[in-house]
Design an enzyme around this catalytic site. Structure first.
Site, PDB file in Angstrom:
ATOM      1  N   TYR A  53     -11.431  -1.202  -0.166  1.00 14.47           N
ATOM      2  CA  TYR A  53     -11.443  -0.860   1.262  1.00 14.47           C
ATOM      3  C   TYR A  53     -10.176  -0.106   1.656  1.00 14.47           C
ATOM      4  O   TYR A  53     -10.128   0.527   2.710  1.00 14.47           O
ATOM      5  CB  TYR A  53     -11.599  -2.132   2.119  1.00 14.47           C
ATOM      6  CG  TYR A  53     -10.328  -2.764   2.650  1.00 14.47           C
ATOM      7  CD1 TYR A  53      -9.538  -3.584   1.856  1.00 14.47           C
ATOM      8  CD2 TYR A  53      -9.908  -2.542   3.964  1.00 14.47           C
ATOM      9  CE1 TYR A  53      -8.374  -4.165   2.348  1.00 14.47           C
ATOM     10  CE2 TYR A  53      -8.748  -3.120   4.459  1.00 14.47           C
ATOM     11  CZ  TYR A  53      -7.982  -3.925   3.657  1.00 14.47           C
ATOM     12  OH  TYR A  53      -6.821  -4.490   4.137  1.00 14.47           O
ATOM     13  N   ARG A  54      -9.153  -0.125   0.784  1.00 16.36           N
ATOM     14  CA  ARG A  54      -7.840   0.417   1.137  1.00 16.36           C
ATOM     15  C   ARG A  54      -7.033   0.385  -0.159  1.00 16.36           C
ATOM     16  O   ARG A  54      -7.266  -0.479  -1.009  1.00 16.36           O
ATOM     17  CB  ARG A  54      -7.233  -0.531   2.154  1.00 16.36           C
ATOM     18  CG  ARG A  54      -5.866  -0.236   2.711  1.00 16.36           C
ATOM     19  CD  ARG A  54      -5.550  -1.346   3.705  1.00 16.36           C
ATOM     20  NE  ARG A  54      -4.277  -1.166   4.348  1.00 16.36           N
ATOM     21  CZ  ARG A  54      -3.720  -2.066   5.157  1.00 16.36           C
ATOM     22  NH1 ARG A  54      -4.348  -3.223   5.387  1.00 16.36           N
ATOM     23  NH2 ARG A  54      -2.568  -1.840   5.731  1.00 16.36           N
ATOM     24  N   ASP A  62      -1.584 -11.081   8.716  1.00 16.99           N
ATOM     25  CA  ASP A  62      -0.766 -12.189   8.222  1.00 16.99           C
ATOM     26  C   ASP A  62       0.715 -12.041   8.582  1.00 16.99           C
ATOM     27  O   ASP A  62       1.412 -13.035   8.743  1.00 16.99           O
ATOM     28  CB  ASP A  62      -0.911 -12.310   6.702  1.00 16.99           C
ATOM     29  CG  ASP A  62      -2.110 -13.176   6.344  1.00 16.99           C
ATOM     30  OD1 ASP A  62      -2.531 -13.991   7.184  1.00 16.99           O
ATOM     31  OD2 ASP A  62      -2.631 -13.034   5.224  1.00 16.99           O
ATOM     32  N   HIS A 117       4.825  -6.337  -4.346  1.00 14.59           N
ATOM     33  CA  HIS A 117       3.417  -6.583  -4.613  1.00 14.59           C
ATOM     34  C   HIS A 117       2.588  -5.356  -4.339  1.00 14.59           C
ATOM     35  O   HIS A 117       2.997  -4.432  -3.641  1.00 14.59           O
ATOM     36  CB  HIS A 117       2.900  -7.776  -3.798  1.00 14.59           C
ATOM     37  CG  HIS A 117       2.838  -7.516  -2.336  1.00 14.59           C
ATOM     38  ND1 HIS A 117       1.687  -7.163  -1.681  1.00 14.59           N
ATOM     39  CD2 HIS A 117       3.808  -7.536  -1.400  1.00 14.59           C
ATOM     40  CE1 HIS A 117       1.946  -6.987  -0.408  1.00 14.59           C
ATOM     41  NE2 HIS A 117       3.218  -7.198  -0.206  1.00 14.59           N
ATOM     42  N   TYR A 130       0.825  -1.212   0.000  1.00 13.02           N
ATOM     43  CA  TYR A 130       0.000   0.000   0.000  1.00 13.02           C
ATOM     44  C   TYR A 130       0.867   1.273   0.000  1.00 13.02           C
ATOM     45  O   TYR A 130       0.358   2.367   0.191  1.00 13.02           O
ATOM     46  CB  TYR A 130      -0.943   0.001   1.205  1.00 13.02           C
ATOM     47  CG  TYR A 130      -1.910  -1.167   1.182  1.00 13.02           C
ATOM     48  CD1 TYR A 130      -2.961  -1.194   0.266  1.00 13.02           C
ATOM     49  CD2 TYR A 130      -1.757  -2.259   2.036  1.00 13.02           C
ATOM     50  CE1 TYR A 130      -3.837  -2.269   0.210  1.00 13.02           C
ATOM     51  CE2 TYR A 130      -2.639  -3.337   1.995  1.00 13.02           C
ATOM     52  CZ  TYR A 130      -3.676  -3.332   1.079  1.00 13.02           C
ATOM     53  OH  TYR A 130      -4.546  -4.410   1.025  1.00 13.02           O
TER      54      TYR A 130
HETATM   55  P1  FAD Z   1       2.368   1.996   8.927  1.00 13.20           P
HETATM   56  O1  FAD Z   1       3.087   1.762   7.653  1.00 13.20           O
HETATM   57  O2  FAD Z   1       3.091   2.653  10.006  1.00 13.20           O
HETATM   58  O3  FAD Z   1       1.014   2.796   8.719  1.00 13.20           O
HETATM   59  C1  FAD Z   1       0.157   2.627   7.636  1.00 13.20           C
HETATM   60  C2  FAD Z   1      -0.311   4.008   7.182  1.00 13.20           C
HETATM   61  O4  FAD Z   1      -1.204   4.552   8.145  1.00 13.20           O
HETATM   62  C3  FAD Z   1       0.823   5.001   7.043  1.00 13.20           C
HETATM   63  O5  FAD Z   1       1.312   5.039   5.734  1.00 13.20           O
HETATM   64  C4  FAD Z   1       0.202   6.325   7.452  1.00 13.20           C
HETATM   65  O6  FAD Z   1      -0.345   6.960   6.326  1.00 13.20           O
HETATM   66  C5  FAD Z   1      -0.902   5.924   8.393  1.00 13.20           C
HETATM   67  N1  FAD Z   1      -0.450   6.045   9.789  1.00 13.20           N
HETATM   68  C6  FAD Z   1       0.361   5.185  10.419  1.00 13.20           C
HETATM   69  N2  FAD Z   1       0.525   5.553  11.688  1.00 13.20           N
HETATM   70  C7  FAD Z   1      -0.183   6.671  11.865  1.00 13.20           C
HETATM   71  C8  FAD Z   1      -0.400   7.511  12.975  1.00 13.20           C
HETATM   72  N3  FAD Z   1       0.138   7.217  14.162  1.00 13.20           N
HETATM   73  N4  FAD Z   1      -1.190   8.587  12.821  1.00 13.20           N
HETATM   74  C9  FAD Z   1      -1.765   8.860  11.629  1.00 13.20           C
HETATM   75  N5  FAD Z   1      -1.590   8.087  10.535  1.00 13.20           N
HETATM   76  C10 FAD Z   1      -0.809   7.000  10.647  1.00 13.20           C
HETATM   77  N6  FAD Z   1      -2.260  -5.962   6.151  1.00 13.20           N
HETATM   78  C11 FAD Z   1      -3.366  -6.338   6.823  1.00 13.20           C
HETATM   79  O7  FAD Z   1      -4.091  -5.481   7.334  1.00 13.20           O
HETATM   80  N7  FAD Z   1      -3.693  -7.650   6.950  1.00 13.20           N
HETATM   81  C12 FAD Z   1      -2.936  -8.634   6.414  1.00 13.20           C
HETATM   82  O8  FAD Z   1      -3.238  -9.812   6.583  1.00 13.20           O
HETATM   83  C13 FAD Z   1      -1.769  -8.270   5.683  1.00 13.20           C
HETATM   84  N8  FAD Z   1      -0.994  -9.199   5.095  1.00 13.20           N
HETATM   85  C14 FAD Z   1       0.134  -8.842   4.434  1.00 13.20           C
HETATM   86  C15 FAD Z   1       0.909  -9.837   3.845  1.00 13.20           C
HETATM   87  C16 FAD Z   1       2.077  -9.506   3.170  1.00 13.20           C
HETATM   88  C17 FAD Z   1       2.921 -10.595   2.551  1.00 13.20           C
HETATM   89  C18 FAD Z   1       2.508  -8.158   3.130  1.00 13.20           C
HETATM   90  C19 FAD Z   1       3.817  -7.781   2.512  1.00 13.20           C
HETATM   91  C20 FAD Z   1       1.714  -7.156   3.687  1.00 13.20           C
HETATM   92  C21 FAD Z   1       0.522  -7.482   4.334  1.00 13.20           C
HETATM   93  N9  FAD Z   1      -0.311  -6.500   4.916  1.00 13.20           N
HETATM   94  C22 FAD Z   1      -1.446  -6.884   5.584  1.00 13.20           C
HETATM   95  C23 FAD Z   1      -0.025  -5.065   4.742  1.00 13.20           C
HETATM   96  C24 FAD Z   1       0.869  -4.432   5.839  1.00 13.20           C
HETATM   97  O9  FAD Z   1       2.074  -5.155   5.979  1.00 13.20           O
HETATM   98  C25 FAD Z   1       0.194  -4.335   7.196  1.00 13.20           C
HETATM   99  O10 FAD Z   1      -1.075  -3.732   7.119  1.00 13.20           O
HETATM  100  C26 FAD Z   1       1.045  -3.528   8.182  1.00 13.20           C
HETATM  101  O11 FAD Z   1       0.558  -3.717   9.485  1.00 13.20           O
HETATM  102  C27 FAD Z   1       1.057  -2.037   7.857  1.00 13.20           C
HETATM  103  O12 FAD Z   1       2.267  -1.492   8.256  1.00 13.20           O
HETATM  104  P2  FAD Z   1       2.459  -0.750   9.660  1.00 13.20           P
HETATM  105  O13 FAD Z   1       1.634  -1.489  10.639  1.00 13.20           O
HETATM  106  O14 FAD Z   1       3.918  -0.615   9.894  1.00 13.20           O
HETATM  107  O15 FAD Z   1       1.735   0.625   9.411  1.00 13.20           O
END
Ligand code: FAD
Length: 546
Positions: free
Chosen positions: A489-490, A168, A408, A106
């Site tokens: 949804y995203r 995941d 991806h 994303y």
């Molecule tokens: P961040 O990257 O820190 O945040 C996501 C976004 O939210 C940021 O870009 C920012 O815009 C906003 N944000 C973050 N923190 C704040 C804050 N404190 N205040 C305001 N805005 C903020 N995702 C799922 O949900 N479910 C899954 O099952 C899943 N499976 C995955 C499988 C694979 C193989 C991969 C590579 C990815 C997958 N993901 C999945 C996507 C992703 O890895 C996760 O959602 C992950 O938790 C998001 O990264 P993060 O938690 O570090 O969030």
């Protein structure tokens, strides 16, 4: 693999001269300490999921230089975040908050506007402020990952009582995932629905606490999300209206046992009937968790071998018969659809639910319940089992190795849990994948009354042609889906304007409201301009949309 990228100077935010940027950085170093400010003037390195960069999208779908930060700042407290926000307003520098930046698929850690200063909250703000074994809640800072929360619960001897719902991959931030409305796979899989209470720094620097958090001395912040008056939490998810510095989360009680199961279905056209069978079971909570219905191509890919191990040509889609032949060699056996579910509670309670599921699923000819007891320890099934019982995991990463430099990007539409909708979305995505010569990885994640279809396009990020095909395929699918009444949804940074544009009812009334909110809360337009298609006044109509 770490791929050094071409790069000479920091990517300055548009409209900020090199001198003004230098002066702003000097000011920021004085305010926060030089050790907490980094200018991005080195070659960008991509890393991997657990050692990901916080400067750019390591899975970029566009030109390497598009989604790139000029600098990264590391606040250590809510007060520091206020300081950074006020600094950004003084210097008119765009800032982009991340919790941990593992938003791979994303946009990763990247800002939407090139040259923004990334506010990396996760490096220093990583406290678990509360875990309540009485209320089954917790309160965390942005740097708390699903792994860290799970480990803290074990370390406090509460592992037998409290479960964390995990996506995941467990390396992400509880806050980051939840504010982007991510999903996990226990009955608590809808993370936004299970959060309770936010602390938010507004774009002008004030701090608010939502719900009961607004009442001084309360002890109900994590127990009752609404408080009194308008429920404002929603505007801080998938938006650019504030920086979340604390969040409450509800935790699932250990249900007293769990049992994962795997059914396979042979024919592609079984999809519609199967979804019709799933809906009433899911809504009645006989199927209790956010289960996954996965396609055979992904079943083969998640074994971790690259597609070249099965099929020599670099271009075109791996033929169906070859994929099925490979699936037949695995412990799961040949199939088109694999349903990974979990049931909860003591054995006698589980037995009742499993019998109901079994009778319903077996109405589909060719349905097989797979005997998983003898599966090897590193079989994918066990990863689903861990995740569905609240244990973080990384196994899911393996399908990223399907192509060299595997990256991806996801197409993620939602629909009701209906056979007709599943078939329509499946057909449109399959047709577009075939047109663009891309292997097709669809998985349905079934929520309570809706399902997310997650279609992952895996591409070689060093190939301009593969990136262009992936993006074109995505753009086509978003438009096709919208024409049929489906929305995402995203989405990835690159598609936010397009996806936001599909939510256009009544002459774009919803976006107009978001713009009113944006201009009121962020008059200088410094916070994450363009995120989720919301542009502040200073940027609107000036060619930023893509
Ligand atoms: P961040 O990257 O820190 O945040 C996501 C976004 O939210 C940021 O870009 C920012 O815009 C906003 N944000 C973050 N923190 C704040 C804050 N404190 N205040 C305001 N805005 C903020 N995702 C799922 O949900 N479910 C899954 O099952 C899943 N499976 C995955 C499988 C694979 C193989 C991969 C590579 C990815 C997958 N993901 C999945 C996507 C992703 O890895 C996760 O959602 C992950 O938790 C998001 O990264 P993060 O938690 O570090 O969030």
């Amino acid at each position: 693999t770490a791929i050094p990228r071409r790069r000479a100077v920091p990517a300055l935010p548009q409209g900020v001269t090199a001198e003004a940027f230098e002066a702003a950085m000097a000011d920021l170093r004085t305010l926060l300490g030089a050790e907490h400010v980094e200018v991005v003037d080195q070659a960008l390195r991509d890393g991997w999921y657990m050692e990901h960069p916080n400067t750019h999208d390591m899975m970029t779908i566009l030109d390497d230089e598009e989604f790139v930060a000029s600098a990264v700042v590391y606040p250590g407290s809510t007060e520091d975040v206020q300081t950074v926000v006020r600094w950004a307003n003084r210097h008119l520098v765009p800032i982009f908050p991340i919790s941990m930046g593992r938003n791979l698929g994303y946009g990763g850690a990247a800002p939407r506007v090139r040259g923004s200063v990334v506010v990396d909250l996760g490096r220093r703000m990583r406290q678990i402020l509360d875990i309540s074994a009485e209320d089954f809640t917790c309160l965390v800072e942005p740097g708390v990952s699903f792994y860290a929360l799970h480990e803290a619960i074990q370390a406090r001897g509460l592992g037998d009582a409290l479960w964390v719902d995990v996506p995941d991959l467990g390396g992400g931030s509880v806050i980051g995932n939840t504010v982007d409305r991510g999903v996990g796979y226990t009955p608590y899989g809808d993370h936004w629905a299970t959060h309770a209470g936010l602390e938010v720094v507004l774009p002008t620097g004030e701090v608010v606490r939502t719900g009961m958090g607004a009442l001084p001395g309360n002890n109900t912040w994590q127990a009752f999300p609404y408080g009194f008056g308008p429920f404002s939490d929603g505007i801080f998810s998938q938006s650019n209206f504030g920086i979340v510095t604390k969040m409450g989360m509800t935790l699932m009680p250990n249900p007293g046992g769990h049992e994962s199961f795997l059914y396979t279905f042979q024919r592609e056209e079984d999809l519609a009937q199967l979804i019709e069978i799933i809906r009433p079971l899911r809504i009645r909570n006989i199927l209790e968790n956010v289960a996954q219905l996965r396609h055979v191509t992904q079943s083969v890919a998640v074994r971790g071998q690259p597609r070249s191990a099965y099929y020599a040509p670099v271009d075109g889609v791996v033929p169906d018969d070859l994929v099925h032949a490979e699936a037949a060699k695995t412990p799961t056996g040949d199939h088109t659809w694999a349903y990974y579910g979990t049931t909860y509670g003591p054995a006698e309670v589980r037995a009742l639910k499993l019998a109901a599921v079994d009778a319903a699923f077996r109405r589909i000819p060719g349905c097989r319940k797979i005997d998983t007891a003898a599966f090897p320890a590193d079989e994918y099934f066990w990863s689903r089992d861990r995740i569905a019982s609240g244990t973080p995991d990384l196994h899911e990463l393996r399908w990223c190795q399907w192509v060299p430099n595997g990256s991806h990007i996801a197409f993620s539409p939602v629909s009701p849990i209906r056979g007709h909708d599943a078939a329509a979305l499946y057909a449109l995505a399959k047709r577009r994948h075939a047109e663009h010569g891309i292997d097709f990885f669809p998985a349905f994640c079934v929520g309570l009354r809706e399902m997310h279809l997650i279609v992952e396009i895996v591409f070689d990020r060093t190939s301009a042609a593969k990136k262009a095909a992936a993006l074109a395929c995505l753009r086509d699918m978003v438009d096709d889906a919208a024409a049929l009444g489906y929305g995402e949804y995203r989405t990835h940074l690159a598609l936010m304007d397009q996806v936001a544009g599909t939510y256009s009812w009544n002459d774009g009334a919803l976006m107009k409201m978001h713009e009113v909110l944006k201009d009121a809360l962020d008059p200088n337009g410094i916070l994450a301009p363009g995120r989720c298609g919301i542009w502040p006044r200073r940027y609107r109509g000036r060619g930023w949309e893509m």
